[in-house]
Design an enzyme around this catalytic site. Structure first.
Site, PDB file in Angstrom:
ATOM      1  N   TRP A  53       0.839  -1.208   0.000  1.00  0.00           N
ATOM      2  CA  TRP A  53       0.000   0.000   0.000  1.00  0.00           C
ATOM      3  C   TRP A  53       0.872   1.256   0.000  1.00  0.00           C
ATOM      4  CZ3 TRP A  53      -4.445  -1.158  -1.726  1.00  0.00           C
ATOM      5  CH2 TRP A  53      -5.077  -2.353  -1.346  1.00  0.00           C
ATOM      6  N   GLU A  79      -2.322   6.740   6.904  1.00  0.00           N
ATOM      7  CA  GLU A  79      -1.681   7.680   7.829  1.00  0.00           C
ATOM      8  C   GLU A  79      -2.302   7.593   9.220  1.00  0.00           C
ATOM      9  OE1 GLU A  79       0.812   8.782   6.468  1.00  0.00           O
ATOM     10  OE2 GLU A  79       0.400   9.121   4.361  1.00  0.00           O
TER      11      GLU A  79
END
Length: 386
Positions: free
Chosen positions: A164, A365
């Site tokens: 990812w 994040e």
């Protein structure tokens, strides 16, 4: 029709420089991105050719000093992210990963030679960077990473897999985090290094106008000069993530604003039962609730921007901004789609594209759950995720 952020006269609290930055980026987006972004999303393609243009505008690593970087203050960087994500999260993700992850890791932790080699090219967009932290079995718990770097004479040998990774398949250099006998360390791995390969992740339903990849390291041999000398421990990659999260909390406001603008325009022209649907109470309640949410998110972003400019922002405050603003933006995108009805599932209209993208933004994040627990720890002193 009132622009949703004019409701509280928010533009009046910006400085002239901040308004100029926002206007410049908005103009670039209008000319070079909006006419094509639905096609890029539909085709699952990131337009790499935009990178040098973004570099010429000074948007890549714009909040960093020196080495060809613009040195703009944090709030100006945030407003640029807002306008980029108003077009598409994939565009803001590219700029965010390039500047706040790849470039920041080199700028903050690299040697002078590493900075001189990479930062001017990355700032210009003639080179692209990525940031390899997440692994197939270790997302929210990066301390458990399995990628290893072992000393072999004067060299290091790296083995492991990252996944990812935004920009991974097009990156000229990857910042790779690995465990060593001395703890977690960072390494710069140029494309073409023997044993270093990438594979793009296909079939995405979100962030389709963005490159997302796996990185594979099989006996990758690097000299010690590839190691980021000032990066020691997990705090180094986490500090980079905090830089990226700051851009996200502004970017989410841009996506939400774009959705609400689309819904307001559509509601004013869509006629049902003999009048525009903007005149119906249920529609107005949706619009009013979303406008309040959008404006409070923007005020939160600006407050955090001022704190960061003053050098006083704390990690849990960034978590508040990322958690709230992405969550509210996703809710706004979904609600705007309901105002557009069946037309809202078409790429002709932005809200569902933004909603799909924001599903990823909610996760990357730091997931919503992790940011919730970070806030919880700040309030109670108890790290509940351990």
């Amino acid at each position: 029709m009132t622009d949703p952020l004019d409701l509280l006269d928010i533009p009046t609290v910006l400085t002239d420089e901040e308004r100029d930055i926002q206007s410049t980026v908005a103009g670039f987006v209008a000319d070079r991105v909006r006419p094509h972004v639905a096609e890029w999303f539909g085709d699952g393609r990131f337009p790499r050719e935009l990178a040098p243009e973004l570099g010429r505008l000074g948007l890549l690593g714009m909040h960093l000093e020196g080495y060809g970087c613009a040195g703009v203050h944090a709030t100006g960087y945030g407003l640029a992210c807002l306008e980029l994500e108003a077009a598409d999260s994939g565009l803001r993700s590219f700029v965010s990963v390039q500047g706040s992850l790849s470039m920041f890791s080199i700028w903050r932790y690299g040697s002078r030679e590493q900075k001189e080699e990479w930062l001017p090219r990355l700032a210009a967009g003639t080179a692209i960077g990525c940031f390899g932290l997440t692994e197939p079995d270790h997302g929210s718990d990066p301390a458990g990473m399995r990628t290893k770097a072992v000393r072999d004479g004067d060299d290091w040998v790296l083995n492991g897999t990252k996944t990812w990774i935004t920009n991974g398949g097009i990156a000229d250099v990857a910042t790779i985090w690995a465990t060593t006998q001395e703890g977690i360390r960072g390494f710069l791995v140029p494309r073409g290094t023997p044993g270093f390969t990438t594979r793009d992740i296909d079939g995405k339903l979100s962030l389709r106008a963005s490159v997302t990849s796996e990185l594979h390291l099989a006996d990758v041999r690097l000299p010690d000069t590839a190691r980021l000398p000032a990066a020691t421990g997990l705090s180094a990659p986490l500090s980079c993530l905090n830089e990226a999260r700051f851009g996200i909390l502004f970017g989410a406001v841009g996506a939400a604003r774009d959705c609400l603008r689309a819904a307001l325009s559509y509601a004013d022209t869509r006629v049902q039962f003999g009048r525009p649907i903007s005149g119906f109470q249920l529609t107005q309640r949706k619009l009013a609730d979303m406008a309040v949410s959008l404006n409070t998110s923007m005020l939160l972003a600006l407050h955090l921007g001022r704190l960061k400019d003053a050098g006083r922002i704390r990690a849990e405050q960034v978590s508040v901004g990322k958690l709230n603003n992405v969550r509210e933006a996703l809710s706004i995108a979904r609600e705007c789609r309901t105002i557009l009805g069946a037309n809202g599932i078409s790429l002709e209209y932005a809200p569902l594209r933004h909603a799909n993208n924001l599903e990823s933004v909610l996760t990357y994040e730091g997931t919503a759950e992790i940011h919730t627990l970070a806030i919880g720890q700040a309030l109670t002193g108890v790290p509940a995720y351990r």
